[in-house]
Design a protein around this motif. Structure first.
Motif, mmCIF file in Angstrom:
data_model
loop_
_atom_site.group_PDB
_atom_site.id
_atom_site.type_symbol
_atom_site.label_atom_id
_atom_site.label_comp_id
_atom_site.label_asym_id
_atom_site.label_seq_id
_atom_site.Cartn_x
_atom_site.Cartn_y
_atom_site.Cartn_z
ATOM 1 N N GLU A 145 -53.106 108.427 37.886
ATOM 2 C CA GLU A 145 -54.388 109.111 37.761
ATOM 3 C C GLU A 145 -55.417 108.428 38.657
ATOM 4 O OE1 GLU A 145 -56.181 108.978 33.899
ATOM 5 O OE2 GLU A 145 -55.384 106.992 33.454
ATOM 6 N N GLU A 147 -59.849 108.827 40.087
ATOM 7 C CA GLU A 147 -61.152 109.466 39.960
ATOM 8 C C GLU A 147 -61.977 109.153 41.198
ATOM 9 O OE1 GLU A 147 -64.773 110.009 36.702
ATOM 10 O OE2 GLU A 147 -63.371 108.325 36.496
ATOM 11 N N LEU A 214 -60.720 118.930 38.146
ATOM 12 C CA LEU A 214 -59.450 118.259 37.917
ATOM 13 C C LEU A 214 -58.417 118.834 38.870
ATOM 14 C CD1 LEU A 214 -57.755 116.274 36.176
ATOM 15 C CD2 LEU A 214 -57.206 118.235 34.707
ATOM 16 N N LYS A 220 -49.446 113.367 38.948
ATOM 17 C CA LYS A 220 -50.722 112.676 38.760
ATOM 18 C C LYS A 220 -51.839 113.674 38.484
ATOM 19 C CE LYS A 220 -50.573 111.073 42.997
ATOM 20 N NZ LYS A 220 -49.629 111.986 43.695
ATOM 21 N N ARG A 221 -52.958 113.152 38.014
ATOM 22 C CA ARG A 221 -54.175 113.927 37.850
ATOM 23 C C ARG A 221 -55.299 113.207 38.587
ATOM 24 N NH1 ARG A 221 -50.564 116.583 36.469
ATOM 25 N NH2 ARG A 221 -50.230 117.691 34.478
ATOM 26 N N VAL A 222 -56.132 113.976 39.308
ATOM 27 C CA VAL A 222 -57.229 113.402 40.068
ATOM 28 C C VAL A 222 -58.518 114.103 39.643
ATOM 29 C CG1 VAL A 222 -58.201 112.998 42.364
ATOM 30 C CG2 VAL A 222 -55.716 112.870 42.012
ATOM 31 N N ARG A 223 -59.468 113.326 39.125
ATOM 32 C CA ARG A 223 -60.739 113.866 38.636
ATOM 33 C C ARG A 223 -61.838 113.639 39.672
ATOM 34 N NH1 ARG A 223 -58.119 111.014 34.854
ATOM 35 N NH2 ARG A 223 -57.328 112.152 33.038
ATOM 36 N N GLN A 240 -55.458 104.361 39.425
ATOM 37 C CA GLN A 240 -54.622 103.794 38.369
ATOM 38 C C GLN A 240 -53.161 104.033 38.726
ATOM 39 O OE1 GLN A 240 -56.224 102.041 36.327
ATOM 40 N NE2 GLN A 240 -57.994 103.048 35.398
#
Length: 348
Positions: A145, A147, A214, A220-223, A240
């Motif tokens: 993840e 941000e 988002l 993965k996730r990217v904010r 992360q």
């Protein structure tokens, strides 16, 4: 060295701060002038250049490269005219107001055999260059993840009417949004889907001024966040990974220094304060490592140097029209997601 005769389509803040100083510094560019509609200011700073009274006058001059640094809702029209006139073009962000416009400009540039670059200068910020270096070192392992934020505290409406009127190019999604979207795509590539919340929080605002996006990837996730109610700043970059974390503030100082009237150079150009160095906290070979990472040097000169090489050596533009198109596709998906309140899948 071949000289690229270059003209700006305005000489407000962007022309004065982000473009003219670096074009003047680079030996391969000749700053020819700017289209100035009312105030005639460029000759105060560069006496030898021209102040054009119309776009036609500028395009009919012996110009090689046109910088479209006007309000977003004019980008498509002006870039198209420049391309059809046989000029190479740099277009500021947001590239256009729609993905369809971005695609058309990309096609036109290829058909007319001219270079078309998007001005995404934040790739050459010291903070992002450092984040990219840490990411590419793989010390964090695979990212699960991340941000990216572009935060400000500015609850008062801008006095620039084109920024606050309800036009297709206004709003934070097309102002700060392209920076953080482009940086995410630079690091992680194109996502599978998008989920977004777009709000208007400032009193009497007619445009969006708070965004949460988002980006959904398989692994993965990217904010992404941008807003005007962030008085106490949190880390602007958070990665992360399976081996640990990296935190970095958005603390490149080039814009602030340029606003003082300082001119860039190649030897002693500004560096971030050491207090803003990023924090790395990882486990490597069973050992926990927690330390600060020296910040890399940022310099927008490098963007223009790559534009120069793309024209003179037929190399790829530093930020391509395809890059700009992808950003616009994410923006449109975010708008659709916010309207529907649901995840929007993307065509990869």
């Amino acid at each position: 060295m071949k000289q690229i005769r270059t003209a700006l389509l305005s000489y407000g803040m962007s022309g004065k701060i982000f473009h003219a100083p670096f074009l003047a510094l680079h030996d391969g560019f000749e700053l020819t002038g700017a289209w100035e509609r009312s105030k005639k200011l460029i000759q105060n700073d560069y006496p030898a250049v021209k102040s054009y009274s119309s776009l036609d006058e500028l395009l009919n001059d012996t110009i090689d490269l046109v910088v479209v640094n006007t309000p977003v809702d004019t980008h498509f029209e002006y870039a198209k005219q420049a391309i059809l006139a046989g000029k190479h073009v740099i277009v500021e962000k947001a590239f256009t107001t729609t993905a369809a416009e971005a695609s058309e400009l990309n096609t036109l540039a290829k058909e007319n055999n001219v270079k078309l670059a998007v001005y995404q200068n934040r790739r050459w910020d010291s903070d992002f260059k450092t984040v990219k270096s840490v990411f590419e070192s793989n010390i964090l392992g695979s990212i699960v993840e991340a941000e990216i934020r572009f935060d400000r505290y500015n609850p008062i409406l801008s006095d620039k009417q084109w920024k606050e009127s309800a036009n297709p190019g206004a709003g934070i999604l097309k102002d700060l949004g392209p920076h953080i979207i482009d940086q995410a795509l630079c690091l992680f590539g194109y996502p599978n889907a998008v989920f977004a919340d777009i709000r208007t929080l400032r009193k009497n605002s007619l445009v969006d001024d708070n965004i949460d996006i988002l980006l959904i990837y398989e692994d993965k996730r990217v904010r992404l966040h941008a807003g005007f109610f962030n008085k106490e700043l949190v880390p602007s970059f958070v990665l992360q990974g399976r081996h640990g974390s990296f935190f970095k503030s958005r603390s490149d100082v080039q814009e602030d220094v340029l606003k003082t009237g300082a001119k860039p150079n190649l030897d002693t150009w500004v560096t971030e304060p050491e207090a803003h160095q990023g924090l790395l906290h990882v486990v490597k070979n069973g050992e926990t490592i927690r330390k600060t990472i020296p910040t890399l040097q940022g310099n927008y000169y490098d963007y223009f140097d790559e534009v120069y090489k793309s024209i003179t050596d037929n190399q790829q533009e530093p930020v391509t029209a395809e890059d700009g198109l992808k950003v616009m596709q994410i923006i449109e998906a975010a708008i659709k997601s916010a309207q529907l309140g649901s995840v929007v899948s993307l065509n990869n």
